[in-house]
Structure formats: C-alpha cells, structure tokens
Design an enzyme around this catalytic site. Structure first.
Site, PDB file in Angstrom:
ATOM      1  NE  ARG A 211      11.069  47.792  10.200  1.00 14.77           N
ATOM      2  CZ  ARG A 211      11.641  46.398  10.358  1.00 14.77           C
ATOM      3  NH1 ARG A 211      12.236  45.630  11.394  1.00 14.77           N
ATOM      4  NH2 ARG A 211      12.039  45.720   9.067  1.00 14.77           N
ATOM      5  NE  ARG A 226      15.546  50.311   8.391  1.00 12.47           N
ATOM      6  CZ  ARG A 226      13.995  48.683   8.276  1.00 12.47           C
ATOM      7  NH1 ARG A 226      15.023  47.828   8.416  1.00 12.47           N
ATOM      8  NH2 ARG A 226      12.977  49.618   8.405  1.00 12.47           N
ATOM      9  NE  ARG A 234      21.234  46.096  -1.655  1.00 12.93           N
ATOM     10  CZ  ARG A 234      21.776  44.510  -1.507  1.00 12.93           C
ATOM     11  NH1 ARG A 234      21.529  43.979  -1.216  1.00 12.93           N
ATOM     12  NH2 ARG A 234      23.016  44.794  -0.465  1.00 12.93           N
ATOM     13  CD  GLU A 282       9.504  44.501   2.853  1.00 11.99           C
ATOM     14  OE1 GLU A 282       9.832  44.028   3.975  1.00 11.99           O
ATOM     15  OE2 GLU A 282      10.553  44.474   1.576  1.00 11.99           O
ATOM     16  CG  ASN A 284       9.105  43.934   8.173  1.00 11.36           C
ATOM     17  OD1 ASN A 284       9.583  43.316   7.976  1.00 11.36           O
ATOM     18  ND2 ASN A 284       9.212  45.272   7.865  1.00 11.36           N
TER      19      ASN A 284
END
Length: 314
Positions: A211, A226, A234, A282, A284
């Site tokens: 992130r 993560r 995941r 992604e 966010n």
C-alpha cells in the site's frame, strides 16, 4: 476562528482504533484545534436544494478501549464547515453514489470534501487503475464467462474479483483447466449480469501487496507490504496478512509519478495505490488505510502531512 471538520464514516463504535486511519485523521484534526462533527450514511439529507446532515459533536482519544465520545446532535447545513472527510467504506453501491451527490452540494456551499465527490463516483478502485495500462499487469474486465475464460487460457494463472469488493473479499485464484472456474465466474458475474475483473497472477505477492499512500499526488516514502500468511494467497490485513513497512522502490516511485498528476486533476487528495511486484493493481480512493501502521513503523505523522497540505491550499 475555530475551524470545523465533519466526517462521514461507518459507525465509529465498530472501528479497530489501533489500525483505523479515519481515527488517525480525526486525532490530528483535534490536535490542531478543529471542532469535529460526526455523521454516518443515514444522517445525510437534502432540503430545498441544500445538503444537510444530522451531525453530532465528536471528541476522539488515542485509547483502544475508549476512543470517542459523542455530544450534542443537531440538523445543520454545510455552510461554515471547512472540511468534510468522506470516509464511508465500500461497497460503492447506489446509496454510496447518492451520498456523493449530496456531498457535491456541500462542496458547492464551500466545504472542501476529501476526496472530491465526483471522483469518488467516477473512479472505481479497480477500473481506475486501468487508466494507467503502462503500470498494470495483463487484465480484462468482462461480464461473459467465455471472454474471461479466453483470458485465463492465454495467461494460465489468474486472480478473479468483483469490481465492488474490499478487504480481500470474494477474490479467487484460478488457472486454465480449473474445474471450479465455471462456478467462480457464475458467482462473480451473477451468470453474466455483473462485471468481473481478471488479472494475470503476480507471483511476487509472496513478498506482499504494498500500500503506497499519496497526498496531493506525492507518495509517502514508505509503503506497508501486506504479506500473505500460511496457505493464504491474499495479503489483505482483513484476510490475515501481516503488515511490514518497507521503503519505496524506484518502480513504486515511477508508478506514483504516472498516477499522481491525474489524482491531483481529479481532486483525489488522499489515495492508496496497491502494488504487487512491479504492477499497480488498484487505486483506493474511498477510504485508504495503513496510516497508523506506517506511522508506528517509521515515526511518521501522515495525517499531519495531509492537513499541512489542506491548510496550505485552502
């Protein structure tokens, strides 16, 4: 003159205070002397063409057992409110979209809404990443199972997910010849009614789904990787991933430089990029997280950096 910040969020009693980025933002605003007002989705309304809300006075504390107090509640419009933190978690469903339309009227009346309501509506967190194809691994978005199966046949191993999920929910890892692929696609597309996204599997997920936080298009110099645990592929913290702070790589900075100017143009002032290996997966924009983890790991004050930027450009 006391400045006022209103926050639209999920119920504050249900957050995890040690990890919650919204709480970090509220604590910083309170440290700076802001008056805090709290509202949830059900509190928004329109009256004679103006945005109103049932807002409650809020006090916050950095205490994992007792992190907030609510005071007097009243109906009021958004005139005189300096900032609104729009931090309602997905799904970005019809009610979320209606919220952005109400917040646009708050914006018209002078409140700075973070992030801009129109961009919250326009920038689906998975589709918006595809505005930057040079940053992304091979990806397809389709409703028809046959189209997605053709993509899987070309790329072998893939990750499949809905367009409106968060926290690792309803993400599948599959491959060409997987006997479960048909039922996965039936589930994700609701038998061809809904879009699903397929991305080529990125083996570097073993080192973490990073992130990367951006403030006004500029990256914080550290990311939270993560890292999947056990037999889980995941990395999402909500799916049991372990967070580890890491410095940005040159590739991370390059991706941020590709994406940052468009974020600024769209009024997306606080954003989290998800990067696996060399690839953006992604963008966010609704309620990016990981501030508290990065602050703790590196002695940062990311919320302070955001408020410095907001106050310098008000």
């Amino acid at each position: 003159m006391t400045r006022t910040l209103a926050v639209l969020m999920d119920p504050i009693a249900r957050i995890q205070p040690k990890k919650d980025t919204t709480l970090a933002l509220l604590l910083e605003a309170q440290r700076r002397g802001y008056r805090l007002l709290y509202m949830t989705q059900g509190d928004l309304a329109l009256l004679d063409g103006k945005a109103w809300a049932h807002m409650t006075e809020l006090t916050v504390r950095d205490d994992p057992r007792d992190w907030f107090s609510l005071g007097e509640a009243s109906w009021r419009d958004f005139a005189g409110i300096d900032y609104v933190l729009a931090r309602k978690d997905p799904p970005v469903d019809s009610q979320f979209i209606y919220d952005t339309m109400v917040l646009e009227l708050a914006e018209r009346d002078g409140a700075v809404v973070i992030n801009r309501p129109q961009s919250l509506r326009d920038c689906n967190e998975k589709l918006f990443a595809l505005h930057f194809p040079q940053c992304c691994a091979p990806t397809t978005v389709a409703r028809r199972a046959a189209d997605i199966k053709n993509f899987v046949a070309r790329h072998g191993e893939v990750v499949l997910k809905p367009l409106d999920g968060m926290g690792g929910r309803s993400i599948f890892r599959s491959h060409h010849g997987d006997p479960n692929l048909n039922v996965i696609l039936e589930t994700l597309t609701a038998n061809g009614r809904d879009f699903a996204i397929a991305q080529k599997f990125i083996p570097e997920i073993r080192s973490g789904d990073k992130r990367v936080l951006l403030i006004d298009g500029e990256p914080v110099p550290y990311a939270l990787a993560r890292i999947p645990q056990g037999d889980e592929f995941r990395g999402n913290l909500a799916a049991g991933g372990r967070g580890e702070g890491v410095p940005l790589t040159e590739r991370d900075r390059w991706i941020a430089a590709q994406v940052g100017p468009e974020l600024v143009r769209r009024g997306l002032r606080f954003v989290g990029l998800d990067v696996i290996g060399d690839w953006l997966t992604e963008v966010n924009v609704t309620s990016p997280t990981c501030v508290r983890e990065l602050d703790a790991a590196f002695g940062l004050n990311i919320a302070g950096q955001l408020f410095d930027r907001l106050e310098a450009t008000r």
